[in-house]
Design a protein around this motif. Structure first.
Motif, PDB file in Angstrom:
ATOM      1  N   ASP A  22       0.870  -1.165   0.000  1.00 61.95           N
ATOM      2  CA  ASP A  22       0.000   0.000   0.000  1.00 61.95           C
ATOM      3  C   ASP A  22       0.925   1.239   0.000  1.00 61.95           C
ATOM      4  O   ASP A  22       2.083   1.131   0.417  1.00 61.95           O
ATOM      5  N   ASP A  24      -0.168   5.136   0.661  1.00 61.18           N
ATOM      6  CA  ASP A  24      -0.461   6.138   1.708  1.00 61.18           C
ATOM      7  C   ASP A  24      -0.565   5.453   3.066  1.00 61.18           C
ATOM      8  O   ASP A  24      -1.368   4.531   3.246  1.00 61.18           O
ATOM      9  N   GLY A  25       0.228   5.904   4.004  1.00 61.29           N
ATOM     10  CA  GLY A  25       0.192   5.317   5.347  1.00 61.29           C
ATOM     11  C   GLY A  25       1.168   4.163   5.525  1.00 61.29           C
ATOM     12  O   GLY A  25       1.301   3.639   6.633  1.00 61.29           O
ATOM     13  N   ASP A 317      -1.962  -0.275   5.862  1.00 66.67           N
ATOM     14  CA  ASP A 317      -2.292   0.453   7.100  1.00 66.67           C
ATOM     15  C   ASP A 317      -3.794   0.454   7.364  1.00 66.67           C
ATOM     16  O   ASP A 317      -4.231   0.988   8.378  1.00 66.67           O
ATOM     17  N   ASP A 322      -6.702  -2.885   2.887  1.00 65.19           N
ATOM     18  CA  ASP A 322      -5.512  -3.695   2.589  1.00 65.19           C
ATOM     19  C   ASP A 322      -5.595  -5.086   3.218  1.00 65.19           C
ATOM     20  O   ASP A 322      -5.295  -6.090   2.575  1.00 65.19           O
TER      21      ASP A 322
HETATM   22 MG    MG Z   1      -3.016   3.197   3.009  1.00 61.00          MG
END
Ligand code: MG
Ligand code: G3P
Length: 382
Positions: A22, A24-25, A317, A322
């Motif tokens: 993933d 972002d994060g 995250d 996810d």
């Molecule tokens: Mg993310």
């Protein structure tokens, strides 16, 4: 701590496993690299361990996004192992959906940019909500974006809006609605989309006589040739520097579905096609791409006996997206996906605790960050 593992030197043994990240994060926060992200990817790159990026973000072309990611993380990537929310929409151009020559309405924070992306994917007739508003400002007479945004980027409509007496075949007909990214102009777009979903055959301005017919299954809603609605991302939240989580595209989807339910008097739930994580269609798309990437990478290194891709570690995250997606994915090749949840993004141990990490949201492992997650995966491989 740096990454070091007990593996043979690169090139001696093609790995049977890979990672999916993933973005972002996990790798980035507000467009800045998270600690350990660059180092982790460099390590995998140096040790020829295949990986794929699997993000629910979008709104930019894959080439543009990969260039930005390469700059931020200091490792050179290509689009060959990059899947964002709308990348699987490429498969809608041909095949069973066959939208290449149909009229497709696209939206996103920058709908005109989403049009460019859709055209690069191969859709030939793409219009935006702004095109309709510029041609018909009376359709939503309060829109502040009309003068500041839409007038500059709108294109003329391919056909006029239907009016009484005008032949249907000479009128604007929308065959599909594709939400490619988080819309900005919710009110106008919910209005427009519900207009289309109540129309006859996607012809804007008409109203289907099947709507609400008690004698038809599901009271006739969405049963008169109306456009299908495709969403690329159902994430309710994502994170920025603001102290609270921010709405993602999923929030728009729920708002639209809520209005639709009211319109239909609670008789009909919005029918929609969902892409992005956590849906199997996206995980299989990513896995197919990862298999090809792995094959090309390892054969280029001189391996001819590759063996199969047996395991993928998804590092994410967001438990709803996810983690649930990796846990539920049933690979058509029997590849086993594990899920590693990190604490650098949407899920926050202090705020959320463990109480929601149940059922398909329960990760295979929880690690502090991406570097520890990859270490865990590599340790697991021995
Ligand atoms: Mg993310
Ligand atoms: O929905 C928002 C989007 O930024 C999520 O991106 O990389 O966490 O899937 P990612």
């Amino acid at each position: 701590r740096s990454l070091s593992i007990n593996r043979p030197k690169p090139g001696l043994e093609p790995p049977e496993f890979a990672f999916a990240f993933d973005i972002d994060g996990v790798l980035l926060h507000e467009k800045k690299a998270l600690p350990g992200a660059a180092q982790t990817l460099q390590y995998l790159h140096d040790h020829s361990i295949p990986f794929i990026f699997l993000t629910n973000s979008g709104g930019k072309h894959e080439h543009e996004r990969v260039k930005e990611l390469s700059e931020k993380l200091g490792v050179n990537f290509t689009v060959d192992n990059f899947v964002q929310s709308h990348t699987p929409f490429k498969a809608l151009v041909h095949g069973e959906h066959g939208l290449e020559n149909k009229t497709v309405l696209v939206t996103g924070a920058d709908a005109s940019k989403c049009r460019d992306i859709a055209e690069e994917y191969g859709f030939r007739n793409v219009i935006t909500p702004g095109d309709i508003l510029v041609a018909h400002p009376e359709a939503w007479p309060f829109d502040a974006l009309l003068d500041t945004v839409y007038k500059d980027v709108a294109r003329p409509l391919p056909k006029p809006l239907w009016a009484p007496g005008q032949p249907l075949e000479d009128s604007l007909k929308i065959d599909a609605i594709m939400v490619m990214h988080d819309p900005r102009d919710w009110a106008w777009e919910i209005q427009l989309f519900t207009d289309l979903l109540q129309s006859h055959d996607g012809i804007l301005g008409t109203y289907s006589d099947r709507n609400g017919d008690p004698d038809l299954p599901n009271h006739g809603w969405q049963q008169d040739g109306q456009p299908k609605v495709y969403f690329s991302n159902s994430d309710l939240y994502w994170v920025t520097d603001f102290p609270l989580r921010r709405f993602g595209q999923g929030a728009f989807q729920h708002a639209f579905a809520g209005v639709w339910e009211r319109i239909t008097g609670g008789e009909h739930e919005l029918e929609r096609e969902l892409y992005g994580k956590p849906y199997g269609v996206t995980y299989q798309y990513a896995e197919d791409m990862l298999r090809k990437f792995r094959l090309d990478m390892l054969t280029n290194m001189g391996h001819d006996e590759l063996g199969d891709l047996k395991r993928v570690y998804m590092v994410g995250d967001n438990p709803d997206s996810d983690i649930a997606g990796a846990n539920n994915h049933v690979s058509k090749y029997g590849t086993k996906w594990s899920s590693i949840l990190v604490g650098t993004g949407v899920w926050n141990e202090q705020r959320d605790g463990m109480r929601k990490l149940i059922g398909d949201r329960e990760p295979t492992a929880i690690q502090a960050n991406v570097l520890e997650a990859v270490r865990w995966g590599l340790d697991n491989e021995g």
